[in-house]
Design a protein around this motif. Structure first.
Motif, short mmCIF file in Angstrom:
data_model
loop_
_atom_site.label_atom_id
_atom_site.label_comp_id
_atom_site.label_asym_id
_atom_site.label_seq_id
_atom_site.Cartn_x
_atom_site.Cartn_y
_atom_site.Cartn_z
N ASP A 147 -3.11 14.65 4.43
CA ASP A 147 -4.78 14.59 5.08
C ASP A 147 -5.57 14.58 3.13
O ASP A 147 -6.40 13.65 3.19
CB ASP A 147 -5.27 15.74 5.01
N GLY A 148 -5.02 14.85 2.08
CA GLY A 148 -5.57 15.18 0.92
C GLY A 148 -5.74 13.80 0.26
O GLY A 148 -5.54 13.70 -1.11
N CYS A 149 -4.65 12.73 0.93
CA CYS A 149 -3.84 11.54 -0.05
C CYS A 149 -5.15 10.37 0.16
O CYS A 149 -5.37 10.49 1.17
CB CYS A 149 -2.93 11.31 0.17
N LYS A 150 -5.13 9.42 -0.57
CA LYS A 150 -5.39 8.17 -1.08
C LYS A 150 -4.46 6.97 -0.29
O LYS A 150 -3.57 7.02 -1.28
CB LYS A 150 -7.06 7.91 -2.05
N THR A 151 -5.58 6.00 0.27
CA THR A 151 -4.28 4.58 0.40
C THR A 151 -4.94 4.11 -1.66
O THR A 151 -5.43 3.95 -1.47
CB THR A 151 -5.14 3.83 1.10
N VAL A 152 -3.64 4.01 -2.26
CA VAL A 152 -3.67 2.68 -3.11
C VAL A 152 -2.93 1.36 -3.17
O VAL A 152 -1.72 1.65 -2.78
CB VAL A 152 -2.67 4.05 -4.07
N ALA A 153 -3.45 0.73 -3.49
CA ALA A 153 -2.93 -1.02 -3.14
C ALA A 153 -1.86 -1.46 -4.83
O ALA A 153 -1.97 -0.49 -6.08
CB ALA A 153 -4.13 -1.67 -3.64
N ILE A 154 -0.79 -2.17 -4.45
CA ILE A 154 -0.13 -1.86 -5.71
C ILE A 154 0.07 -3.18 -4.99
O ILE A 154 0.34 -4.35 -4.19
CB ILE A 154 1.33 -1.74 -5.17
N TRP A 200 0.89 -1.21 0.01
CA TRP A 200 -0.15 0.25 0.34
C TRP A 200 0.73 1.15 0.06
O TRP A 200 1.90 0.98 0.39
CB TRP A 200 -0.93 0.26 0.92
N THR A 201 0.28 2.80 -0.76
CA THR A 201 1.09 3.89 -1.00
C THR A 201 0.30 4.56 -0.75
O THR A 201 -1.34 4.64 -0.58
CB THR A 201 1.94 3.43 -1.81
N LEU A 202 0.62 5.86 -0.58
CA LEU A 202 -0.67 6.80 -0.77
C LEU A 202 0.00 8.12 -1.46
O LEU A 202 1.22 7.86 -2.09
CB LEU A 202 -0.20 7.65 0.79
N ALA A 203 -1.73 8.11 -2.70
CA ALA A 203 -0.99 9.34 -3.85
C ALA A 203 -2.55 10.03 -3.38
O ALA A 203 -3.54 9.97 -2.73
CB ALA A 203 -1.38 8.10 -4.74
N ASP A 204 -2.28 11.35 -4.07
CA ASP A 204 -2.53 12.97 -4.87
C ASP A 204 -3.39 12.79 -5.90
O ASP A 204 -2.75 11.73 -6.88
CB ASP A 204 -2.70 13.70 -3.96
#
Length: 119
Positions: free
Chosen positions: A69-76, A32-36
Protein backbone atom coordinates in the motif's frame (compact mmCIF):
# COMPACT_ATOMS: atom_id res chain seq x y z
CA UNK A 1 -8.30 0.17 -16.96
CA UNK A 2 -11.56 -0.92 -15.36
CA UNK A 3 -11.82 -3.42 -12.53
CA UNK A 4 -13.32 -5.93 -14.98
CA UNK A 5 -10.39 -5.50 -17.38
CA UNK A 6 -7.91 -5.99 -14.54
CA UNK A 7 -9.78 -9.10 -13.40
CA UNK A 8 -9.78 -10.43 -16.97
CA UNK A 9 -6.02 -9.84 -17.21
CA UNK A 10 -5.40 -11.84 -14.03
CA UNK A 11 -7.70 -14.65 -15.19
CA UNK A 12 -5.12 -15.46 -17.88
CA UNK A 13 -2.32 -17.95 -17.26
CA UNK A 14 1.27 -16.82 -16.74
CA UNK A 15 2.29 -17.21 -20.39
CA UNK A 16 -0.74 -15.26 -21.63
CA UNK A 17 -0.02 -12.43 -19.16
CA UNK A 18 3.64 -12.44 -20.21
CA UNK A 19 2.69 -12.19 -23.88
CA UNK A 20 0.33 -9.27 -23.17
CA UNK A 21 3.04 -7.45 -21.21
CA UNK A 22 5.65 -7.87 -23.94
CA UNK A 23 3.35 -6.72 -26.74
CA UNK A 24 1.95 -3.78 -24.79
CA UNK A 25 5.38 -2.69 -23.55
CA UNK A 26 6.65 -2.66 -27.12
CA UNK A 27 3.63 -0.63 -28.24
CA UNK A 28 3.72 1.81 -25.31
CA UNK A 29 7.51 1.88 -24.95
CA UNK A 30 7.34 1.49 -21.17
CA UNK A 31 7.08 -0.91 -18.29
CA UNK A 32 5.66 -0.23 -14.84
CA UNK A 33 6.91 -1.30 -11.43
CA UNK A 34 6.21 -0.39 -7.80
CA UNK A 35 8.50 1.51 -5.44
CA UNK A 36 8.50 3.08 -2.02
CA UNK A 37 10.97 5.43 -0.35
CA UNK A 38 13.51 2.60 -0.09
CA UNK A 39 13.41 1.61 -3.76
CA UNK A 40 11.61 -0.76 -6.09
CA UNK A 41 9.60 -3.73 -4.87
CA UNK A 42 11.72 -6.86 -5.12
CA UNK A 43 10.18 -10.26 -4.45
CA UNK A 44 12.32 -12.97 -2.89
CA UNK A 45 11.38 -16.45 -4.07
CA UNK A 46 14.00 -18.06 -1.89
CA UNK A 47 16.29 -18.65 -4.87
CA UNK A 48 15.74 -15.43 -6.85
CA UNK A 49 15.42 -11.72 -6.17
CA UNK A 50 12.92 -10.36 -8.69
CA UNK A 51 11.86 -6.90 -9.79
CA UNK A 52 8.15 -7.04 -10.62
CA UNK A 53 6.99 -5.40 -13.86
CA UNK A 54 3.73 -4.81 -15.70
CA UNK A 55 2.61 -3.17 -18.92
CA UNK A 56 -0.06 -0.98 -17.37
CA UNK A 57 -0.01 1.48 -14.49
CA UNK A 58 -3.50 0.54 -13.22
CA UNK A 59 -2.65 -3.16 -13.12
CA UNK A 60 0.59 -2.45 -11.25
CA UNK A 61 -1.27 -0.26 -8.73
CA UNK A 62 -3.99 -2.88 -8.28
CA UNK A 63 -1.45 -5.64 -7.65
CA UNK A 64 0.20 -3.48 -4.99
CA UNK A 65 -2.95 -3.09 -2.92
CA UNK A 66 -2.59 -4.63 0.52
CA UNK A 67 1.01 -5.75 1.06
CA UNK A 68 2.45 -2.81 -0.87
CA UNK A 69 0.00 0.00 0.00
CA UNK A 70 2.85 2.43 0.65
CA UNK A 71 4.19 2.00 -2.87
CA UNK A 72 3.68 4.15 -5.92
CA UNK A 73 3.78 3.15 -9.55
CA UNK A 74 6.95 3.98 -11.46
CA UNK A 75 7.26 4.07 -15.25
CA UNK A 76 10.42 2.72 -16.86
CA UNK A 77 10.97 3.71 -20.46
CA UNK A 78 11.82 0.74 -22.65
CA UNK A 79 15.06 2.37 -23.77
CA UNK A 80 16.12 2.88 -20.13
CA UNK A 81 15.16 -0.69 -19.25
CA UNK A 82 17.13 -2.14 -22.17
CA UNK A 83 20.17 0.13 -21.89
CA UNK A 84 20.47 0.69 -18.11
CA UNK A 85 18.18 -1.41 -15.95
CA UNK A 86 18.76 -4.84 -17.52
CA UNK A 87 22.58 -4.61 -17.52
CA UNK A 88 22.57 -3.28 -13.95
CA UNK A 89 20.18 -5.95 -12.75
CA UNK A 90 22.27 -8.63 -14.44
CA UNK A 91 25.40 -7.34 -12.71
CA UNK A 92 23.56 -7.28 -9.36
CA UNK A 93 22.00 -10.75 -9.78
CA UNK A 94 18.35 -9.66 -9.99
CA UNK A 95 15.72 -11.30 -12.19
CA UNK A 96 12.36 -10.08 -13.48
CA UNK A 97 8.91 -11.34 -12.44
CA UNK A 98 6.53 -10.44 -15.25
CA UNK A 99 3.00 -9.57 -14.11
CA UNK A 100 2.65 -12.18 -11.38
CA UNK A 101 -0.86 -13.24 -10.50
CA UNK A 102 -2.44 -11.97 -7.31
CA UNK A 103 -1.20 -15.24 -5.76
CA UNK A 104 2.35 -14.39 -6.85
CA UNK A 105 2.62 -16.86 -9.74
CA UNK A 106 4.23 -15.72 -12.96
CA UNK A 107 7.11 -16.03 -15.36
CA UNK A 108 10.53 -15.23 -13.94
CA UNK A 109 13.46 -14.63 -16.26
CA UNK A 110 16.79 -12.88 -16.41
CA UNK A 111 16.56 -9.14 -16.97
CA UNK A 112 18.64 -9.42 -20.14
CA UNK A 113 16.29 -12.07 -21.55
CA UNK A 114 13.36 -9.69 -21.18
CA UNK A 115 15.42 -6.82 -22.62
CA UNK A 116 16.27 -8.98 -25.65
CA UNK A 117 12.61 -9.84 -26.14
CA UNK A 118 11.61 -6.18 -25.91
CA UNK A 119 14.30 -5.01 -28.35
Amino acid sequence: MSADQIKAFYSQNSQERYDVVVEAAKANQKLWTLADDNGCVVLDSGTEQCLVVWHDEAIAADWGKGDFDGCKTVAISLSDFIEKWAPGMTDDGFDIAVAPSLAGEGIVLAAQELADELS
